[in-house]
Design a protein around this motif. Sequence first.
Motif, PDB file in Angstrom:
ATOM      1  N   ALA A 112       0.821  -1.212   0.000  1.00 52.48           N
ATOM      2  CA  ALA A 112       0.000   0.000   0.000  1.00 52.48           C
ATOM      3  C   ALA A 112       0.850   1.254   0.000  1.00 52.48           C
ATOM      4  CB  ALA A 112      -0.914  -0.003   1.235  1.00 52.48           C
ATOM      5  N   PHE A 113       1.993   1.202   0.700  1.00 48.57           N
ATOM      6  CA  PHE A 113       2.857   2.372   0.858  1.00 48.57           C
ATOM      7  C   PHE A 113       3.888   2.369  -0.267  1.00 48.57           C
ATOM      8  CE2 PHE A 113       4.662   4.996   4.621  1.00 48.57           C
ATOM      9  CZ  PHE A 113       4.832   6.082   3.783  1.00 48.57           C
ATOM     10  N   THR A 114       3.436   2.650  -1.472  1.00 49.12           N
ATOM     11  CA  THR A 114       4.293   2.537  -2.648  1.00 49.12           C
ATOM     12  C   THR A 114       4.902   3.887  -3.014  1.00 49.12           C
ATOM     13  OG1 THR A 114       2.468   3.000  -4.155  1.00 49.12           O
ATOM     14  CG2 THR A 114       2.856   0.682  -3.567  1.00 49.12           C
ATOM     15  N   ARG A 115       6.018   3.835  -3.750  1.00 44.14           N
ATOM     16  CA  ARG A 115       6.648   5.063  -4.236  1.00 44.14           C
ATOM     17  C   ARG A 115       5.690   5.834  -5.142  1.00 44.14           C
ATOM     18  NH1 ARG A 115      11.757   7.145  -4.742  1.00 44.14           N
ATOM     19  NH2 ARG A 115      12.644   5.293  -3.739  1.00 44.14           N
ATOM     20  N   LEU A 160      -2.096  11.692   3.188  1.00 42.84           N
ATOM     21  CA  LEU A 160      -1.710  10.353   2.746  1.00 42.84           C
ATOM     22  C   LEU A 160      -2.700   9.303   3.226  1.00 42.84           C
ATOM     23  CD1 LEU A 160       0.486   8.361   1.557  1.00 42.84           C
ATOM     24  CD2 LEU A 160       1.476   8.349   3.853  1.00 42.84           C
ATOM     25  N   VAL A 161      -3.021   9.364   4.510  1.00 38.59           N
ATOM     26  CA  VAL A 161      -3.890   8.345   5.114  1.00 38.59           C
ATOM     27  C   VAL A 161      -5.317   8.472   4.598  1.00 38.59           C
ATOM     28  CG1 VAL A 161      -4.947   7.616   7.302  1.00 38.59           C
ATOM     29  CG2 VAL A 161      -2.482   8.041   7.172  1.00 38.59           C
ATOM     30  N   LEU A 222      -4.188  -0.083   2.584  1.00 36.47           N
ATOM     31  CA  LEU A 222      -3.888  -1.043   3.652  1.00 36.47           C
ATOM     32  C   LEU A 222      -5.014  -2.058   3.803  1.00 36.47           C
ATOM     33  CD1 LEU A 222      -2.403   1.391   6.320  1.00 36.47           C
ATOM     34  CD2 LEU A 222      -1.140  -0.337   5.027  1.00 36.47           C
ATOM     35  N   LEU A 223      -6.236  -1.607   3.645  1.00 36.84           N
ATOM     36  CA  LEU A 223      -7.374  -2.521   3.720  1.00 36.84           C
ATOM     37  C   LEU A 223      -7.363  -3.526   2.575  1.00 36.84           C
ATOM     38  CD1 LEU A 223     -10.095   0.063   4.749  1.00 36.84           C
ATOM     39  CD2 LEU A 223      -9.557  -2.019   6.047  1.00 36.84           C
ATOM     40  N   VAL A 238      -4.550  -0.074  12.342  1.00 34.22           N
ATOM     41  CA  VAL A 238      -4.514   1.039  13.291  1.00 34.22           C
ATOM     42  C   VAL A 238      -3.111   1.184  13.875  1.00 34.22           C
ATOM     43  CG1 VAL A 238      -5.378   1.877  15.518  1.00 34.22           C
ATOM     44  CG2 VAL A 238      -6.970   0.941  13.828  1.00 34.22           C
ATOM     45  N   GLY A 239      -2.433   0.060  14.127  1.00 33.86           N
ATOM     46  CA  GLY A 239      -1.065   0.117  14.625  1.00 33.86           C
ATOM     47  C   GLY A 239      -0.129   0.810  13.652  1.00 33.86           C
ATOM     48  N   VAL A 240      -0.300   0.555  12.375  1.00 35.13           N
ATOM     49  CA  VAL A 240       0.518   1.225  11.354  1.00 35.13           C
ATOM     50  C   VAL A 240       0.248   2.723  11.349  1.00 35.13           C
ATOM     51  CG1 VAL A 240       0.941   1.432   8.872  1.00 35.13           C
ATOM     52  CG2 VAL A 240       0.715  -0.833   9.913  1.00 35.13           C
ATOM     53  N   LEU A 241      -1.009   3.103  11.489  1.00 39.54           N
ATOM     54  CA  LEU A 241      -1.365   4.521  11.486  1.00 39.54           C
ATOM     55  C   LEU A 241      -0.789   5.236  12.709  1.00 39.54           C
ATOM     56  CD1 LEU A 241      -5.085   4.362  10.250  1.00 39.54           C
ATOM     57  CD2 LEU A 241      -2.977   4.580   8.914  1.00 39.54           C
TER      58      LEU A 241
END
Length: 407
Positions: A112-115, A160-161, A222-223, A238-241
Amino acid sequence: MIVPRAAVTIGEATHVDLFYSPYDFGIQNDPYPVYARLREESPVYRNEADDIWAVSRHADVLSALKDSARFSSVNGLRIEPAFWGPDAERFFSFVAMDPPKHTRMRGLVSRAFTRKRVEALEPRLREIARGHLRPLLEAGSFDLMRDFAACFPTDVISELVGVPERDRELVRDLGMAIMYRDEESGDLPPEALEAIGRLVGYYTELTVERAGKRRDDLLSGLLDASEGDDRLTPEEIVGVLILLVGAGIETSMLLLGNAWHAAWRHPEARAEAFAGRVDDWIEETLRYDPPTQALARSTTEAVELHGETIPAGGRVLLLTGSANRDPEVFADPDRFVLGRDTGASLAFGNGRHHCLGASLGRLEARVALSEIVAAVADFELDEDRAERVHSSNDRGFASLPTTVTPR
Protein backbone atom coordinates in the motif's frame (compact mmCIF):
# COMPACT_ATOMS: atom_id res chain seq x y z
CA MET A 1 18.93 10.80 34.12
CA ILE A 2 21.91 13.14 34.51
CA VAL A 3 25.00 11.64 36.11
CA PRO A 4 27.82 13.95 37.27
CA ARG A 5 31.10 13.63 35.44
CA ALA A 6 34.33 13.00 37.29
CA ALA A 7 37.24 15.26 36.40
CA VAL A 8 40.94 14.97 37.18
CA THR A 9 43.66 17.55 36.62
CA ILE A 10 46.79 16.45 34.76
CA GLY A 11 49.36 19.24 34.79
CA GLU A 12 47.48 22.32 33.58
CA ALA A 13 44.88 20.33 31.65
CA THR A 14 41.62 19.00 33.06
CA HIS A 15 40.55 15.59 31.81
CA VAL A 16 36.86 14.72 32.01
CA ASP A 17 36.06 11.03 32.25
CA LEU A 18 34.20 9.70 29.24
CA PHE A 19 30.48 9.62 29.92
CA TYR A 20 27.46 9.01 27.71
CA SER A 21 23.78 8.83 28.59
CA PRO A 22 20.94 9.31 26.10
CA TYR A 23 18.97 11.05 28.86
CA ASP A 24 21.58 13.75 29.62
CA PHE A 25 20.19 17.10 28.46
CA GLY A 26 23.69 18.56 28.07
CA ILE A 27 24.71 15.75 25.74
CA GLN A 28 21.44 16.05 23.83
CA ASN A 29 22.22 19.72 23.19
CA ASP A 30 25.49 18.76 21.46
CA PRO A 31 26.24 15.03 21.35
CA TYR A 32 28.88 15.14 18.63
CA PRO A 33 32.01 15.78 20.77
CA VAL A 34 30.93 12.89 23.01
CA TYR A 35 30.35 10.68 19.98
CA ALA A 36 33.89 11.44 18.77
CA ARG A 37 35.33 10.29 22.10
CA LEU A 38 33.14 7.17 22.10
CA ARG A 39 34.35 6.16 18.64
CA GLU A 40 37.96 6.73 19.61
CA GLU A 41 38.09 5.57 23.24
CA SER A 42 35.16 3.22 23.80
CA PRO A 43 33.36 2.06 20.64
CA VAL A 44 31.29 -0.31 22.78
CA TYR A 45 30.43 1.79 25.82
CA ARG A 46 28.71 0.46 28.93
CA ASN A 47 26.45 2.71 31.03
CA GLU A 48 25.41 0.58 33.99
CA ALA A 49 23.09 3.21 35.48
CA ASP A 50 21.00 3.34 32.30
CA ASP A 51 21.57 -0.37 31.60
CA ILE A 52 22.66 0.21 28.02
CA TRP A 53 25.50 -0.59 25.66
CA ALA A 54 26.23 2.20 23.16
CA VAL A 55 27.79 1.31 19.79
CA SER A 56 29.20 4.33 17.96
CA ARG A 57 31.36 3.41 14.93
CA HIS A 58 29.78 3.33 11.48
CA ALA A 59 30.99 -0.18 10.60
CA ASP A 60 29.64 -1.62 13.85
CA VAL A 61 26.31 0.20 13.69
CA LEU A 62 25.80 -0.88 10.06
CA SER A 63 26.70 -4.49 10.88
CA ALA A 64 24.22 -4.59 13.79
CA LEU A 65 21.43 -3.05 11.71
CA LYS A 66 21.91 -5.80 9.15
CA ASP A 67 22.11 -8.55 11.80
CA SER A 68 18.51 -8.93 12.95
CA ALA A 69 19.23 -12.44 14.18
CA ARG A 70 21.54 -11.23 16.97
CA PHE A 71 20.27 -7.65 17.33
CA SER A 72 16.51 -7.99 17.79
CA SER A 73 13.87 -5.28 17.42
CA VAL A 74 11.11 -7.00 19.43
CA ASN A 75 11.58 -4.78 22.49
CA GLY A 76 11.22 -1.61 20.46
CA LEU A 77 13.35 1.25 19.16
CA ARG A 78 13.41 3.33 22.34
CA ILE A 79 14.73 2.40 25.76
CA GLU A 80 12.39 4.44 27.97
CA PRO A 81 10.24 2.24 30.24
CA ALA A 82 7.06 3.49 28.57
CA PHE A 83 8.21 2.10 25.21
CA TRP A 84 10.63 -0.76 25.91
CA GLY A 85 9.57 -4.37 26.30
CA PRO A 86 7.63 -7.24 24.71
CA ASP A 87 4.59 -5.02 24.08
CA ALA A 88 6.59 -2.49 22.03
CA GLU A 89 4.72 -3.29 18.84
CA ARG A 90 1.73 -1.44 20.31
CA PHE A 91 3.71 1.76 19.65
CA PHE A 92 5.96 0.69 16.78
CA SER A 93 3.90 -1.85 14.84
CA PHE A 94 6.02 -3.96 12.47
CA VAL A 95 9.14 -1.92 13.26
CA ALA A 96 9.21 -3.72 16.63
CA MET A 97 9.07 -7.18 15.09
CA ASP A 98 11.59 -9.75 13.88
CA PRO A 99 11.18 -12.22 11.01
CA PRO A 100 8.95 -13.95 10.12
CA LYS A 101 6.37 -11.68 11.72
CA HIS A 102 8.14 -8.56 10.48
CA THR A 103 8.51 -9.99 6.98
CA ARG A 104 4.75 -10.57 6.70
CA MET A 105 3.72 -7.18 8.08
CA ARG A 106 6.25 -5.10 6.17
CA GLY A 107 5.42 -6.96 2.97
CA LEU A 108 1.72 -6.20 3.29
CA VAL A 109 2.25 -2.56 4.29
CA SER A 110 4.69 -2.00 1.42
CA ARG A 111 1.99 -3.08 -1.05
CA ALA A 112 0.00 0.00 0.00
CA PHE A 113 2.86 2.37 0.86
CA THR A 114 4.29 2.54 -2.65
CA ARG A 115 6.65 5.06 -4.24
CA LYS A 116 3.98 5.76 -6.84
CA ARG A 117 1.45 6.67 -4.13
CA VAL A 118 3.99 8.94 -2.43
CA GLU A 119 5.10 10.70 -5.62
CA ALA A 120 1.49 11.35 -6.64
CA LEU A 121 1.08 13.44 -3.49
CA GLU A 122 3.54 16.17 -4.52
CA PRO A 123 1.11 18.65 -6.13
CA ARG A 124 -1.23 18.44 -3.15
CA LEU A 125 1.67 18.75 -0.68
CA ARG A 126 2.76 21.96 -2.38
CA GLU A 127 -0.74 23.37 -1.94
CA ILE A 128 -0.69 22.46 1.75
CA ALA A 129 2.77 23.96 2.25
CA ARG A 130 1.82 27.22 0.52
CA GLY A 131 -1.35 27.47 2.57
CA HIS A 132 0.66 27.26 5.81
CA LEU A 133 3.49 29.49 4.60
CA ARG A 134 1.54 32.35 2.98
CA PRO A 135 0.51 34.19 6.18
CA LEU A 136 3.89 33.52 7.81
CA LEU A 137 5.88 34.94 4.92
CA GLU A 138 3.58 37.94 4.73
CA ALA A 139 4.18 38.60 8.45
CA GLY A 140 7.94 38.32 7.95
CA SER A 141 8.64 36.89 11.42
CA PHE A 142 7.44 33.54 12.72
CA ASP A 143 8.53 30.43 14.59
CA LEU A 144 9.56 27.88 11.97
CA MET A 145 8.85 24.94 14.29
CA ARG A 146 5.63 25.95 16.00
CA ASP A 147 4.06 27.83 13.11
CA PHE A 148 5.07 25.58 10.21
CA ALA A 149 7.16 22.45 10.87
CA ALA A 150 4.73 21.16 13.50
CA CYS A 151 1.74 21.60 11.18
CA PHE A 152 2.89 20.66 7.70
CA PRO A 153 4.06 17.03 8.29
CA THR A 154 0.90 16.28 10.26
CA ASP A 155 -1.27 17.45 7.39
CA VAL A 156 0.90 15.48 4.96
CA ILE A 157 0.22 12.26 6.87
CA SER A 158 -3.48 13.10 7.09
CA GLU A 159 -3.52 13.65 3.32
CA LEU A 160 -1.71 10.35 2.75
CA VAL A 161 -3.89 8.34 5.11
CA GLY A 162 -7.15 9.92 3.98
CA VAL A 163 -8.16 11.83 7.14
CA PRO A 164 -11.09 14.13 6.25
CA GLU A 165 -10.36 17.86 6.34
CA ARG A 166 -12.78 18.35 9.23
CA ASP A 167 -10.71 16.05 11.45
CA ARG A 168 -7.20 17.22 10.66
CA GLU A 169 -6.93 19.79 13.43
CA LEU A 170 -7.91 17.09 15.94
CA VAL A 171 -5.29 14.68 14.58
CA ARG A 172 -2.69 17.48 14.65
CA ASP A 173 -3.44 18.34 18.27
CA LEU A 174 -3.33 14.71 19.40
CA GLY A 175 -0.09 14.12 17.54
CA MET A 176 1.57 17.12 19.19
CA ALA A 177 0.40 15.97 22.63
CA ILE A 178 2.23 12.68 22.05
CA MET A 179 5.42 14.19 20.63
CA TYR A 180 6.08 17.06 23.05
CA ARG A 181 6.87 15.41 26.36
CA ASP A 182 9.36 15.72 29.19
CA GLU A 183 11.56 12.66 28.84
CA GLU A 184 13.80 13.17 31.85
CA SER A 185 11.94 10.40 33.69
CA GLY A 186 11.37 8.23 30.63
CA ASP A 187 7.64 8.04 31.38
CA LEU A 188 4.84 9.31 29.19
CA PRO A 189 2.76 11.99 30.91
CA PRO A 190 -0.97 11.28 31.35
CA GLU A 191 -1.94 13.68 28.55
CA ALA A 192 0.26 11.76 26.09
CA LEU A 193 -1.28 8.43 27.10
CA GLU A 194 -4.73 9.97 26.73
CA ALA A 195 -3.80 11.31 23.29
CA ILE A 196 -2.62 7.87 22.15
CA GLY A 197 -5.88 6.34 23.34
CA ARG A 198 -7.93 8.97 21.51
CA LEU A 199 -5.90 8.49 18.32
CA VAL A 200 -6.41 4.72 18.50
CA GLY A 201 -10.14 5.31 18.88
CA TYR A 202 -10.25 7.80 16.02
CA TYR A 203 -8.26 5.64 13.60
CA THR A 204 -10.35 2.59 14.54
CA GLU A 205 -13.54 4.45 13.61
CA LEU A 206 -11.97 5.76 10.40
CA THR A 207 -10.84 2.24 9.45
CA VAL A 208 -14.35 0.89 9.95
CA GLU A 209 -15.77 3.74 7.86
CA ARG A 210 -13.22 3.25 5.06
CA ALA A 211 -13.83 -0.51 5.04
CA GLY A 212 -17.32 0.30 3.82
CA LYS A 213 -16.29 2.92 1.29
CA ARG A 214 -12.82 2.89 -0.28
CA ARG A 215 -10.99 5.99 -1.49
CA ASP A 216 -7.68 6.65 -3.21
CA ASP A 217 -5.66 6.83 0.00
CA LEU A 218 -3.24 4.81 2.11
CA LEU A 219 -5.91 3.56 4.51
CA SER A 220 -7.85 2.04 1.61
CA GLY A 221 -4.60 0.58 0.29
CA LEU A 222 -3.89 -1.04 3.65
CA LEU A 223 -7.37 -2.52 3.72
CA ASP A 224 -6.87 -3.97 0.23
CA ALA A 225 -3.28 -5.17 0.69
CA SER A 226 -3.07 -8.94 0.47
CA GLU A 227 -0.72 -11.85 -0.02
CA GLY A 228 -2.94 -14.69 -1.18
CA ASP A 229 -5.65 -14.89 1.48
CA ASP A 230 -3.57 -13.01 4.05
CA ARG A 231 -4.66 -9.47 4.89
CA LEU A 232 -3.90 -6.96 7.60
CA THR A 233 -6.38 -7.03 10.47
CA PRO A 234 -8.10 -3.78 11.51
CA GLU A 235 -5.96 -3.77 14.67
CA GLU A 236 -2.78 -4.10 12.60
CA ILE A 237 -3.87 -1.26 10.33
CA VAL A 238 -4.51 1.04 13.29
CA GLY A 239 -1.07 0.12 14.62
CA VAL A 240 0.52 1.22 11.35
CA LEU A 241 -1.36 4.52 11.49
CA ILE A 242 -0.17 5.17 15.05
CA LEU A 243 3.40 4.42 13.92
CA LEU A 244 3.07 7.15 11.30
CA VAL A 245 2.60 9.75 14.05
CA GLY A 246 6.21 9.23 15.14
CA ALA A 247 7.86 7.88 12.02
CA GLY A 248 6.00 10.12 9.59
CA ILE A 249 5.44 13.31 11.57
CA GLU A 250 7.99 13.85 14.32
CA THR A 251 11.10 12.97 12.32
CA SER A 252 9.98 15.08 9.35
CA MET A 253 9.28 18.01 11.63
CA LEU A 254 12.70 17.74 13.25
CA LEU A 255 14.44 17.35 9.88
CA LEU A 256 13.02 20.67 8.70
CA GLY A 257 14.28 22.42 11.82
CA ASN A 258 17.71 20.82 11.68
CA ALA A 259 18.09 21.83 8.03
CA TRP A 260 17.05 25.40 8.85
CA HIS A 261 19.47 25.60 11.77
CA ALA A 262 22.35 24.09 9.79
CA ALA A 263 21.78 26.63 7.01
CA TRP A 264 21.85 29.46 9.55
CA ARG A 265 25.11 28.21 11.05
CA HIS A 266 26.78 27.74 7.63
CA PRO A 267 26.27 30.85 5.46
CA GLU A 268 28.13 29.52 2.41
CA ALA A 269 26.04 26.36 2.34
CA ARG A 270 22.92 28.47 2.94
CA ALA A 271 23.66 30.56 -0.13
CA GLU A 272 24.05 27.39 -2.20
CA ALA A 273 20.86 25.88 -0.79
CA PHE A 274 18.85 29.02 -1.45
CA ALA A 275 20.26 29.13 -4.98
CA GLY A 276 18.54 25.84 -5.75
CA ARG A 277 20.51 23.02 -4.11
CA VAL A 278 17.65 21.93 -1.88
CA ASP A 279 18.17 18.19 -2.38
CA ASP A 280 21.84 18.47 -1.41
CA TRP A 281 20.81 20.56 1.61
CA ILE A 282 18.44 17.81 2.76
CA GLU A 283 20.88 14.95 2.25
CA GLU A 284 23.71 16.70 4.08
CA THR A 285 21.38 17.57 6.96
CA LEU A 286 20.37 13.91 7.21
CA ARG A 287 24.05 13.01 7.53
CA TYR A 288 25.31 15.95 9.57
CA ASP A 289 22.46 16.32 12.09
CA PRO A 290 19.86 13.57 11.59
CA PRO A 291 16.58 13.76 13.51
CA THR A 292 16.99 10.14 14.65
CA GLN A 293 20.22 9.80 16.62
CA ALA A 294 19.89 6.27 18.00
CA LEU A 295 18.05 3.01 17.39
CA ALA A 296 17.62 0.47 20.17
CA ARG A 297 18.12 -3.27 19.82
CA SER A 298 18.31 -6.22 22.24
CA THR A 299 20.86 -8.99 21.82
CA THR A 300 19.59 -12.54 21.40
CA GLU A 301 22.97 -14.01 22.37
CA ALA A 302 26.29 -12.82 23.76
CA VAL A 303 28.10 -10.60 21.24
CA GLU A 304 31.87 -9.97 21.33
CA LEU A 305 32.90 -6.60 19.94
CA HIS A 306 36.12 -4.60 20.45
CA GLY A 307 37.07 -6.65 23.49
CA GLU A 308 33.71 -6.19 25.18
CA THR A 309 31.01 -8.82 25.67
CA ILE A 310 27.45 -7.65 25.34
CA PRO A 311 25.42 -10.34 27.11
CA ALA A 312 22.30 -11.98 25.75
CA GLY A 313 19.37 -9.70 26.49
CA GLY A 314 21.60 -6.63 26.51
CA ARG A 315 19.97 -3.30 25.66
CA VAL A 316 21.98 -1.79 22.82
CA LEU A 317 21.83 1.73 21.43
CA LEU A 318 23.09 1.94 17.87
CA LEU A 319 24.23 5.55 17.59
CA THR A 320 23.39 6.41 13.99
CA GLY A 321 24.10 10.07 14.71
CA SER A 322 27.66 9.12 15.63
CA ALA A 323 28.03 6.75 12.67
CA ASN A 324 27.18 9.63 10.33
CA ARG A 325 30.15 11.61 11.71
CA ASP A 326 32.63 8.73 11.52
CA PRO A 327 35.80 10.02 9.79
CA GLU A 328 36.52 6.50 8.55
CA VAL A 329 33.53 6.93 6.23
CA PHE A 330 33.02 10.67 5.77
CA ALA A 331 35.96 12.99 5.17
CA ASP A 332 36.01 16.03 7.46
CA PRO A 333 32.71 14.85 8.97
CA ASP A 334 32.11 17.86 11.23
CA ARG A 335 31.88 20.20 8.22
CA PHE A 336 28.51 20.88 6.60
CA VAL A 337 29.27 20.46 2.90
CA LEU A 338 26.62 20.37 0.18
CA GLY A 339 27.21 17.84 -2.56
CA ARG A 340 29.36 15.39 -0.65
CA ASP A 341 28.69 11.66 -1.13
CA THR A 342 26.14 10.80 1.57
CA GLY A 343 25.36 7.32 0.25
CA ALA A 344 26.67 5.67 3.43
CA SER A 345 24.42 7.74 5.70
CA LEU A 346 22.42 5.73 8.22
CA ALA A 347 19.81 8.44 8.78
CA PHE A 348 17.05 6.06 7.64
CA GLY A 349 18.62 2.96 9.15
CA ASN A 350 19.63 -0.07 7.11
CA GLY A 351 18.87 -3.74 6.71
CA ARG A 352 15.39 -5.20 7.18
CA HIS A 353 14.23 -2.13 9.06
CA HIS A 354 15.42 0.49 6.59
CA CYS A 355 12.76 3.20 6.85
CA LEU A 356 9.83 2.38 4.58
CA GLY A 357 8.87 6.05 4.55
CA ALA A 358 12.26 7.43 3.45
CA SER A 359 10.91 8.61 0.10
CA LEU A 360 8.01 10.39 1.81
CA GLY A 361 10.33 12.07 4.31
CA ARG A 362 12.56 13.35 1.53
CA LEU A 363 9.55 14.55 -0.48
CA GLU A 364 8.12 16.46 2.50
CA ALA A 365 11.44 18.19 3.14
CA ARG A 366 11.97 19.01 -0.54
CA VAL A 367 8.49 20.47 -0.94
CA ALA A 368 8.66 22.50 2.27
CA LEU A 369 12.15 23.91 1.79
CA SER A 370 11.79 24.59 -1.93
CA GLU A 371 8.55 26.49 -1.31
CA ILE A 372 10.28 28.59 1.33
CA VAL A 373 13.37 29.44 -0.71
CA ALA A 374 11.21 30.31 -3.71
CA ALA A 375 9.81 33.20 -1.67
CA VAL A 376 12.69 33.98 0.70
CA ALA A 377 16.08 35.47 -0.19
CA ASP A 378 17.61 35.01 3.27
CA PHE A 379 16.69 34.77 6.94
CA GLU A 380 17.87 35.46 10.46
CA LEU A 381 17.52 33.10 13.40
CA ASP A 382 17.16 34.21 17.02
CA GLU A 383 19.27 31.47 18.58
CA ASP A 384 18.92 32.95 22.06
CA ARG A 385 15.23 32.06 22.00
CA ALA A 386 15.56 28.75 20.16
CA GLU A 387 14.45 25.69 22.16
CA ARG A 388 15.47 22.07 21.70
CA VAL A 389 13.35 19.00 22.24
CA HIS A 390 14.54 16.58 24.90
CA SER A 391 14.60 13.00 23.66
CA SER A 392 16.69 9.90 24.17
CA ASN A 393 16.83 9.15 20.45
CA ASP A 394 15.60 12.18 18.50
CA ARG A 395 17.36 15.50 18.00
CA GLY A 396 15.91 18.79 16.90
CA PHE A 397 14.07 21.91 17.91
CA ALA A 398 10.76 22.83 19.49
CA SER A 399 11.20 26.50 18.61
CA LEU A 400 13.19 28.43 15.97
CA PRO A 401 12.21 32.13 15.92
CA THR A 402 12.86 33.33 12.38
CA THR A 403 12.77 36.59 10.43
CA VAL A 404 12.86 36.33 6.65
CA THR A 405 13.91 38.65 3.84
CA PRO A 406 11.53 38.24 0.86
CA ARG A 407 12.84 37.85 -2.67
